[in-house]
Design a protein around this motif. Structure first.
Motif, short mmCIF file in Angstrom:
data_model
loop_
_atom_site.label_atom_id
_atom_site.label_comp_id
_atom_site.label_asym_id
_atom_site.label_seq_id
_atom_site.Cartn_x
_atom_site.Cartn_y
_atom_site.Cartn_z
N GLN A 246 0.88 -1.01 -0.06
CA GLN A 246 -0.09 -0.07 -0.05
C GLN A 246 1.31 0.91 0.11
O GLN A 246 0.64 2.79 -0.17
CB GLN A 246 -0.93 0.10 1.26
CG GLN A 246 -2.25 -1.03 1.07
CD GLN A 246 -1.42 -2.41 1.39
OE1 GLN A 246 -0.82 -2.70 2.18
NE2 GLN A 246 -1.88 -3.84 0.80
N GLY A 247 2.01 1.08 0.27
CA GLY A 247 3.02 2.57 0.48
C GLY A 247 3.76 2.63 1.29
O GLY A 247 3.45 3.96 1.55
N ILE A 306 -1.09 8.25 -4.93
CA ILE A 306 -0.73 7.75 -5.78
C ILE A 306 -1.98 6.67 -5.79
O ILE A 306 -2.34 6.54 -4.72
CB ILE A 306 0.54 6.87 -4.64
CG1 ILE A 306 1.51 7.64 -4.69
CG2 ILE A 306 0.34 5.86 -5.44
CD1 ILE A 306 3.01 7.15 -3.36
N PRO A 307 -2.17 6.58 -6.98
CA PRO A 307 -3.48 5.73 -7.52
C PRO A 307 -3.49 3.99 -7.22
O PRO A 307 -2.33 3.63 -7.01
CB PRO A 307 -3.14 5.60 -9.42
CG PRO A 307 -2.73 6.64 -9.60
CD PRO A 307 -1.89 7.03 -8.56
N ARG A 308 -4.27 3.44 -6.53
CA ARG A 308 -4.02 2.74 -5.68
C ARG A 308 -5.01 0.82 -6.74
O ARG A 308 -5.86 1.67 -7.22
CB ARG A 308 -4.43 2.18 -4.70
CG ARG A 308 -3.09 2.46 -3.48
CD ARG A 308 -3.87 2.86 -2.37
NE ARG A 308 -2.74 3.36 -1.71
CZ ARG A 308 -2.53 3.84 -0.38
NH1 ARG A 308 -3.89 3.51 1.10
NH2 ARG A 308 -2.02 4.52 0.19
N SER A 309 -4.73 0.25 -6.55
CA SER A 309 -5.56 -0.45 -7.28
C SER A 309 -6.02 -2.28 -6.55
O SER A 309 -4.82 -2.67 -5.71
CB SER A 309 -5.25 -1.32 -8.67
OG SER A 309 -6.21 -2.36 -9.32
N SER A 327 -3.48 -2.46 -3.34
CA SER A 327 -1.96 -2.01 -3.42
C SER A 327 -1.93 -1.27 -4.06
O SER A 327 -2.80 -0.66 -5.42
CB SER A 327 -1.38 -2.96 -4.09
OG SER A 327 -1.32 -3.54 -5.00
N VAL A 328 -0.61 -0.16 -4.80
CA VAL A 328 -0.07 0.90 -4.88
C VAL A 328 0.18 0.12 -6.77
O VAL A 328 0.08 -0.77 -7.30
CB VAL A 328 1.18 1.62 -4.71
CG1 VAL A 328 1.64 2.08 -6.17
CG2 VAL A 328 1.23 2.27 -3.46
N ASP A 329 -0.94 0.55 -7.52
CA ASP A 329 -0.91 0.15 -8.95
C ASP A 329 0.00 0.10 -9.52
O ASP A 329 0.71 1.65 -10.53
CB ASP A 329 -1.88 1.13 -9.86
CG ASP A 329 -2.73 0.48 -10.70
OD1 ASP A 329 -2.15 -0.85 -11.02
OD2 ASP A 329 -3.39 1.09 -12.19
N VAL A 330 1.13 -0.63 -9.79
CA VAL A 330 1.70 -0.88 -10.61
C VAL A 330 1.89 -1.95 -11.66
O VAL A 330 1.72 -2.72 -10.90
CB VAL A 330 3.61 -1.07 -9.04
CG1 VAL A 330 4.95 -1.17 -9.53
CG2 VAL A 330 3.57 -0.39 -8.21
#
Length: 689
Positions: A246-247, A306-309, A327-330
């Motif tokens: 989640q950063g 910071i976008p998450r998904s 979680s952070v969208d990576v």
């Protein structure tokens, strides 16, 4: 003077950032040791102690905290070394993990086998019980049947148990009862209850996250205990924290009880660092590219968020397993400095996804590698000085790199050595650009209006080329960009996620019910702040809700302006924010339609440090080095200026063709580009000629 450490274990290098209490940073890199990742962590700390001229034990004794980003959890899943796990589910629903969500990338390609469930069907057990959507008990829990199942689990040597019952997020009584029975009849066996780890709707996602979490508990528990023990033995007495998906960070002892939060541990920190270092950038969107030795990780920062998904897959979508956790969208692809270049039987060049990794590494490392990589191509083109790699601590085998490119790429393609090396870099760049397109253009984001933040040890090799291909006008390479994720970990907050399901509609909004839920979330956040977060310099709570248009299939996450609803205007503001968020994500909205909320979320963030990026120590050496010939695509060999990144003065301008070197990276300033150091120490590059 106290010290803070942040360690990011990558596929090739283990990055270490050290900060003193007055904000002075130092950066160190050690080779990752795949067979024993903790050894790489200790090695990086030993290098830092040597640089400081201190004994390792005394050096670590000054440490206040250590933040660790690790790929150990995802590696355990990929390599199949997780625990033997059983799945207990409501009677009549044994195929939740088999059916998943029913999607396919290629609906009519039947040559691709259907993905096996995360927990085999043979280890899935149906429990007689049923709770309805209202929380009423339709079928009471049959405890005798549960005990019989647990005896069977004992007989087949189960090492972990995941429990996910229908609508346990509304009434968790049955899951709690089963948890008590597991403790009684299977003492010492770790288990996960779905309403605790992921209190959300969507049966597959909740069940999947539950089983993944349970399967990781023995593995990650042992890893965390080993990490803390070996750090203590080396002399560290401070607090050990671990980076989450989640950063944020969590205490190592706590995250061992919820290891599903570690799936994207390392990559989640890069946008945290980009957000901090790029805070003054005028661009509304930051595209963050973190190029390591093995992977290229892409993430975003949009309007300071910071976008998450929740749609995080452990591989290809629909062909792997979904974590179901925010979680952070990576997006990650197999493209990095160690990506291997090879020519197939048809004469086509490929770069990656296979990587030379840390062992044996690129050919130029001289550690047994025989296949040419992106790093070898960069050495061949003059992007990397073979005598100054890692600040001169590691001499590279340039002749070996040239020979490998000549034999494995140039000869099969019928090209010169320089043409082959150019082709390797160009193809790797195109792979990276396409990955960025997936996370930007496909989500309605215009890259031409964004700034590209380049991080990772290999980022500088083609950051200008990537930005030009995307149409970005500017590249930002942070002062500590060679260890971008580690620098993000150093300033990250201690966080905890709280969530509760509560359904209501905007046209008949249940303010009392919503406020009751929000009050309970706030109490949980305050308890965390008073416990693990005690002594924090600042505490903040971010509020959001998962909402959708009425009867829409999927929800989106919408930030809340306020922690409770007291007036109708506040509900109207929520609806407006939903429409705007829907427009941003899907490029369409229906401003006249009503919405419905599904769940409510609160994230508490406890700031342990200043939260302000530190600065590397000033370098008194000359900023200019001897020029050297560099081969640029379409331009041939050009005598390029060479600058030392740490010694460039604030406001100093330089023009391409040039190379900007630090002890840990080499940044290629292509012809026509201009660069300068800003007040935060960043190297800002205007890429348009």
């Amino acid at each position: 003077m106290g010290l803070r450490f942040a360690v990011d274990t990558g596929g090739t290098f283990t990055d270490l950032m050290v900060a003193t209490t007055d904000g002075v940073l130092s950066m160190h890199k050690a080779s990752t040791t795949p067979a024993d990742p903790v050894a790489g962590v200790i090695d990086s700390l030993r290098l830092a102690a040597q640089a400081a001229g201190e004994d390792l034990g005394l050096y670590l004794g000054r440490g206040e905290l250590l933040v660790h980003g690790t790929t150990h959890a995802i590696n355990a899943i990929v390599t199949g070394s997780t625990a033997r796990t059983a799945f207990l589910t409501t009677q009549g629903h044994p195929d939740t993990l088999v059916f998943r969500e029913g999607g396919r990338i290629e609906p009519f390609n039947f040559t691709i086998p259907y993905t096996e469930p995360y927990v085999p069907r043979a280890l899935t057990f149906e429990v007689p019980e049923r709770v309805t959507v209202s929380g009423a008990v339709r079928t009471p829990l049959n405890e005798a049947a549960v005990v019989a199942i647990l005896e069977r689990l004992k007989a087949v040597n189960i090492e972990a148990v995941g429990v996910a019952f229908l609508w346990s997020v509304v009434n968790p009584a049955h899951e709690l009862a089963v948890g008590a029975l597991i403790e009684k009849h299977l003492p010492g066996i770790p288990y996960t209850l779905s309403h605790r780890i992921n209190p959300s709707i969507r049966e597959y996602r909740r069940a999947s996250s539950t089983c993944i979490d349970a399967s990781l508990k023995p593995v990650m528990g042992a890893y965390m205990r080993g990490l803390e023990r070996r750090l203590r033995e080396a002399g560290f007495r401070g607090r050990v924290l671990v980076v989450t998906s989640q950063g944020g960070v969590m205490d190592a002892s706590h995250v061992a009880d919820a290891p599903v939060h570690l799936i994207n541990s390392g990559p989640s920190m890069a946008p945290v660092a980009a957000k901090a270092y790029g805070a003054d950038d005028a661009a509304e969107t930051l595209i963050v590219g973190d190029t390591g030795g093995t992977t290229f990780d892409i993430s975003l920062v949009r309007r300071g968020r910071i976008p998450r998904s929740r749609e995080t897959w452990l591989g290809q979508p629909f062909r792997s397993h979904m974590t179901g956790m925010p979680s952070v969208d990576v997006k990650s692809i197999g493209a990095g400095g160690g990506s291997i270049a090879w020519v197939d039987a048809g004469g086509l060049l490929h770069v990656g996804p296979k990587s030379a990794g840390a062992v044996p590494g690129p050919v130029c490392y001289g550690r047994g590698g025989t296949q040419p990589t992106l790093t070898d191509a960069a050495v061949a083109l003059g992007f990397i000085d073979a005598e100054f790699f890692l600040g001169g601590k590691m001499a590279l085998d340039k002749a070996g790199a040239l020979d490998a490119i000549r034999r494995h790429v140039a000869a099969p393609l019928g090209k010169s050595l320089e043409e082959a090396a150019d082709a390797i870099v160009s193809l790797a760049t195109e792979h990276m650009v396409q990955a960025i397109m997936d996370i930007t253009v496909n989500q309605g984001i215009d890259p031409t209006q964004a700034t590209f933040v380049a991080g990772g040890g290999a980022a500088g090799l083609n950051c200008v080329a990537i930005a030009r291909r995307l149409g970005c006008r500017r590249v930002l390479v942070t002062e500590a960009g060679a260890a971008l994720a580690a620098s993000g970990a150093l300033i990250s907050d201690l966080t905890a996620q709280q969530q509760a399901v509560f359904h209501t509609r905007s046209e008949a909004f249940d303010s009392a019910g919503v406020n009751k839920v929000l009050a309970s979330l706030k109490a949980a956040c305050e308890a965390f702040a008073a416990g693990p977060g005690a002594g924090a310099q600042a505490v903040e709570i971010d509020w959001s809700t998962e909402a959708r248009y009425t009867d829409q299939a999927w929800e989106i996450d919408v930030p809340l302006r306020i922690p409770s609803f007291e007036h109708p205007e506040q509900v109207e503001a929520l609806v407006e924010d939903f429409h705007q968020m829907h427009q941003d994500i899907f490029a369409i909205s229906d401003p006249n339609a009503a919405i419905e909320t599904v769940s409510w979320n609160a994230e508490v963030r406890c700031r342990l440090g200043s939260g302000v990026p530190g600065r590397l120590a000033k370098d008194a050496r000359s900023p200019k080095l001897a020029p050297r010939p560099v081969h640029f695509l379409g331009r041939g060999w050009i005598e390029a200026e060479v600058w030392r990144l740490e010694a460039i003065a604030e406001g100093q301008e330089l023009s391409g063709p040039a190379i900007v070197e630090s002890d840990f990276t080499s940044i290629v300033i292509d012809p026509g580009a201009r660069a300068w150091r800003d007040s935060a120490g960043n190297l800002v590059i205007n890429v348009q000629s």
